[in-house]
Design a protein around this motif. Structure first.
Motif, short mmCIF file in Angstrom:
data_model
loop_
_atom_site.label_atom_id
_atom_site.label_comp_id
_atom_site.label_asym_id
_atom_site.label_seq_id
_atom_site.Cartn_x
_atom_site.Cartn_y
_atom_site.Cartn_z
N GLY A 1 35.76 25.34 5.40
CA GLY A 1 35.72 23.91 5.63
C GLY A 1 36.03 23.07 4.42
O GLY A 1 35.98 21.85 4.48
N LYS A 2 36.35 23.70 3.29
CA LYS A 2 36.62 22.92 2.09
C LYS A 2 37.46 23.75 1.14
O LYS A 2 37.69 24.93 1.36
N MET B 1 36.26 19.92 9.04
CA MET B 1 37.06 19.67 7.85
C MET B 1 37.50 18.21 7.83
O MET B 1 37.84 17.65 8.87
#
Length: 325
Positions: free
Chosen positions: A295-296, A102
């Motif tokens: 991760g987003k 991240m």
């Protein structure tokens, strides 16, 4: 977090330095009420998230990390969680021991205090709010091949992947796997009877168990949980899943969902020269549903129910970092 014993011990301990990775309110507002409920109602999930965002006795601020301007930095916490801070051409990233990372803004979104540092991040480092079914459908590198997979099994089988009370390890070919199938294989694939198609679907699933990359690499698991005729080998630190004449490389590990983990394969476990034995779903839970990583920014509609978790993280940060002032 307040019900957790670990939380109470942390805020009462005589710590002078701590690093916190706090999910931003912007990210938490993307979660649906159902996703928030899954987080708040499961003590194991809360504990996992707590462990994956607190680094006691270490102050990973920009001053410290400038000592490693080009190198990656790795630190294992007292909770046995490994944090990796890496430099890439696109900037700095952080992960909590999984293969997804991240973005980490060391200056613009870092808040230094006398007792430590807080980083605001747009995600949760070691948990995914999405079920296996949601994750497979959302991932742009998997969605096309998974769309083909959904034609192989009855709708009731597919819907099992959406149940957070079950757990799975999914061996999922990515979209490029479609190009590894010959025209002959594709024609036979489409003409198979329904029961043979269903066998192919469940050949890609370790049902009722969650195996991470470290489990495969340590080789400390019961091989009998593999689907029939599916085996694994290793060559020069590269892992392969085998089914008859098919040798499919594991391209990527540990794409996490709230009820399992996905490992990405290069090819489908489908041999056009023969068929396999039945591998039907077993709905007996062998392990608890696992948590995962996002991760987003991703999720559902904006909801005000996330404010309670935001407040909890803020309270945790203030309780730890301001108590010595």
């Amino acid at each position: 977090m307040s019900p957790l014993l670990e939380y109470k011990q942390l805020i009462s301990a005589p710590l002078r330095n701590v690093t916190l990775f706090v999910p931003s309110s912007r990210y938490l507002r993307t979660l649906t009420p159902q996703q928030m409920t899954r987080i708040k109602s499961n003590p194991d999930t809360l504990k996992k998230i707590f462990y994956g965002h607190v680094l006691p006795n270490v102050r990973l601020d920009d001053v410290f990390l400038r000592q490693y301007p080009e190198d990656d930095y790795c630190s294992r916490s007292s909770y046995n969680v490994t944090f990796n801070i890496s430099r890439t051409k696109d900037g700095t990233t952080v992960d909590a021991g999984y293969d997804e990372s991240m973005p980490l803004d060391l200056q613009g979104r870092a808040y230094g205090c006398s007792d430590g540092v807080i980083y605001s991040i747009d995600g949760i480092l070691n948990y995914s709010p999405f079920t296996m079914l949601e994750r497979l459908r959302r991932d742009p590198k998997l969605s096309a091949s998974f769309e083909l997979m959904t034609t192989l099994a009855p709708a009731a089988d597919i819907e099992l992947l959406n149940r957070p009370d079950l757990s799975f390890t999914f061996l999922m070919p990515d979209n490029t796997a479609l190009y590894h199938m010959s025209m002959k294989a594709k024609r036979k694939f489409q003409s198979l009877p329904d029961d043979e198609k269903r066998k192919i679907f469940w050949r890609h699933v370790i049902n009722g168990s969650v195996l991470y990359s470290e489990d495969f690499r340590s080789d400390k698991f019961n091989k009998e949980i593999f689907p029939p005729n599916v085996t694994m080998t290793k060559s020069n630190d590269v892992y392969f899943m085998h089914y008859k004449s098919i040798k499919s490389e594991v391209k990527h590990w540990n794409l996490l969902a709230c009820n399992g983990v996905i490992h990405v394969l290069m090819q489908f476990l489908y041999d056009a020269n023969g068929s396999g034995e039945a591998t039907t779903p077993n709905t007996v839970i062998q392990v608890n549903p696992v948590t995962g990583l996002v991760g987003k920014l991703e999720g559902g509609t904006t909801r005000s129910s996330s404010s309670s978790i935001v407040s909890t993280f803020i309270f945790l940060a203030l309780a730890i970092l301001m108590r010595y002032r």
